[in-house]
Design a protein around this motif. Structure first.
Motif, PDB file in Angstrom:
ATOM      1  N   ILE A  95       0.843  -1.187   0.000  1.00  0.00           N
ATOM      2  CA  ILE A  95       0.000   0.000   0.000  1.00  0.00           C
ATOM      3  C   ILE A  95       0.882   1.243   0.000  1.00  0.00           C
ATOM      4  CG2 ILE A  95      -1.671   1.327   1.378  1.00  0.00           C
ATOM      5  CD1 ILE A  95      -2.742  -1.259   2.468  1.00  0.00           C
ATOM      6  N   ASP A  96       0.493   2.252  -0.799  1.00  0.00           N
ATOM      7  CA  ASP A  96       1.195   3.527  -0.785  1.00  0.00           C
ATOM      8  C   ASP A  96       0.811   4.244   0.504  1.00  0.00           C
ATOM      9  OD1 ASP A  96       2.469   5.890  -1.256  1.00  0.00           O
ATOM     10  OD2 ASP A  96       1.132   6.546  -2.857  1.00  0.00           O
ATOM     11  N   THR A  97       1.711   4.237   1.466  1.00  0.00           N
ATOM     12  CA  THR A  97       1.358   4.690   2.810  1.00  0.00           C
ATOM     13  C   THR A  97       2.037   5.992   3.205  1.00  0.00           C
ATOM     14  OG1 THR A  97       3.138   3.353   3.729  1.00  0.00           O
ATOM     15  CG2 THR A  97       0.945   2.351   3.625  1.00  0.00           C
ATOM     16  N   GLU A  98       2.479   6.778   2.251  1.00  0.00           N
ATOM     17  CA  GLU A  98       3.203   7.988   2.618  1.00  0.00           C
ATOM     18  C   GLU A  98       2.331   8.990   3.370  1.00  0.00           C
ATOM     19  OE1 GLU A  98       3.507  11.224  -0.772  1.00  0.00           O
ATOM     20  OE2 GLU A  98       4.067   9.254  -1.535  1.00  0.00           O
ATOM     21  N   HIS A  99       1.001   8.950   3.193  1.00  0.00           N
ATOM     22  CA  HIS A  99       0.110   9.895   3.859  1.00  0.00           C
ATOM     23  C   HIS A  99      -0.587   9.276   5.069  1.00  0.00           C
ATOM     24  CE1 HIS A  99       0.870  11.491  -0.007  1.00  0.00           C
ATOM     25  NE2 HIS A  99      -0.114  12.326  -0.072  1.00  0.00           N
ATOM     26  N   ILE A 100      -0.301   8.021   5.358  1.00  0.00           N
ATOM     27  CA  ILE A 100      -1.028   7.296   6.402  1.00  0.00           C
ATOM     28  C   ILE A 100      -0.102   6.951   7.565  1.00  0.00           C
ATOM     29  CG2 ILE A 100      -2.370   5.214   6.898  1.00  0.00           C
ATOM     30  CD1 ILE A 100      -3.133   5.162   3.926  1.00  0.00           C
ATOM     31  N   LYS A 101      -0.528   7.335   8.778  1.00  0.00           N
ATOM     32  CA  LYS A 101       0.241   7.004   9.984  1.00  0.00           C
ATOM     33  C   LYS A 101      -0.054   5.601  10.481  1.00  0.00           C
ATOM     34  CE  LYS A 101       0.866  11.488  12.195  1.00  0.00           C
ATOM     35  NZ  LYS A 101       0.554  12.277  13.389  1.00  0.00           N
ATOM     36  N   GLY A 102      -1.290   5.155  10.302  1.00  0.00           N
ATOM     37  CA  GLY A 102      -1.690   3.841  10.780  1.00  0.00           C
ATOM     38  C   GLY A 102      -3.173   3.630  10.577  1.00  0.00           C
ATOM     39  N   ILE A 103      -3.640   2.464  11.025  1.00  0.00           N
ATOM     40  CA  ILE A 103      -5.055   2.142  10.942  1.00  0.00           C
ATOM     41  C   ILE A 103      -5.518   1.730  12.334  1.00  0.00           C
ATOM     42  CG2 ILE A 103      -6.783   0.641   9.905  1.00  0.00           C
ATOM     43  CD1 ILE A 103      -4.958   0.520   7.428  1.00  0.00           C
ATOM     44  N   ALA A 104      -6.557   2.422  12.817  1.00  0.00           N
ATOM     45  CA  ALA A 104      -7.065   2.171  14.168  1.00  0.00           C
ATOM     46  C   ALA A 104      -8.306   1.304  14.109  1.00  0.00           C
ATOM     47  CB  ALA A 104      -7.383   3.499  14.860  1.00  0.00           C
TER      48      ALA A 104
END
Length: 154
Positions: A128-137
Motif C-alpha cells: 500500500i502507498d502509505t506515505e500519507h497514512i500514519k496507521g489504521i485504528a
C-alpha cells in the motif's frame, strides 16, 4: 452542527497510552487526524481558485483575515465525494507557521484511541502507498485510517 467549532488542543488529555483524534468521512471511508494539529472545523466557505496550482489544491479562503490554502482530499486520493453538500466541512490545522485546510464530507466525532488499537501500515500490507497514512485504528468494529497531515501538505 455549529458553523464553527473551536478546538483548544491541550496536552493534558494525552498520555503515553492514547491519542485523541477528529474522525471524518471522506468518500465511503472513515479517516482521522490527531486533534493536536486541528485548529478549528468550519463550514465550507467560498473558495478562491488560484491559477497554476496542483489539481488537489482547491484554492484559498479568507478566514478572519488569514489566507489559508485548502486541499481537496477527494482529488488528492482519487476518491469520489459522498454525502450532502451541507455536511461538508473544512478542517483547519496548523504546524508551526504552516496553516492549511482540508475538505471532508462530514466530521463525525472526536475520539480517544488507545495506541494498542493502532496498527502500523507496514503490518497491514506492505504494497500500500502509505506515505500519507500514519496507521489504521480499530475501534468497536470500525477501521479508521489515521492521516499524516504534514505529509499531505508537502
Amino acid at each position: 452542527m455549529e458553523d464553527t467549532i473551536n478546538i483548544n488542543a491541550q496536552g493534558d488529555y494525552l498520555d503515553k497510552e492514547e491519542i485523541q483524534v477528529v474522525a471524518f468521512q471522506l468518500g465511503n471511508e472513515e479517516y482521522a487526524v490527531d486533534i493536536l494539529n486541528v485548529q478549528e472545523i468550519i463550514r465550507l466557505l467560498n473558495i478562491t481558485r488560484v491559477p497554476r496550482t496542483e489539481k488537489h489544491i482547491e484554492g484559498v479562503i479568507n478566514l478572519r483575515g488569514n489566507i489559508i490554502p485548502v486541499i481537496n482530499l477527494h482529488t488528492r486520493f482519487n476518491l469520489g465525494s459522498t454525502g450532502n453538500e451541507e455536511d461538508k466541512r473544512i478542517i483547519v490545522f496548523q504546524f508551526d507557521d504552516i496553516k492549511a485546510g482540508i475538505i471532508v464530507d462530514e466530521v463525525s466525532e472526536v475520539l480517544r484511541i488507545s495506541r494498542m488499537d493502532i496498527e502500523s501500515t507496514e503490518k497491514v500490507y506492505s504494497a500500500i502507498d502509505t506515505e500519507h497514512i500514519k496507521g489504521i485504528a480499530k475501534i468497536d468494529g470500525r477501521l479508521l485510517i489515521l492521516l499524516d497531515l504534514l505529509k499531505i501538505i508537502e
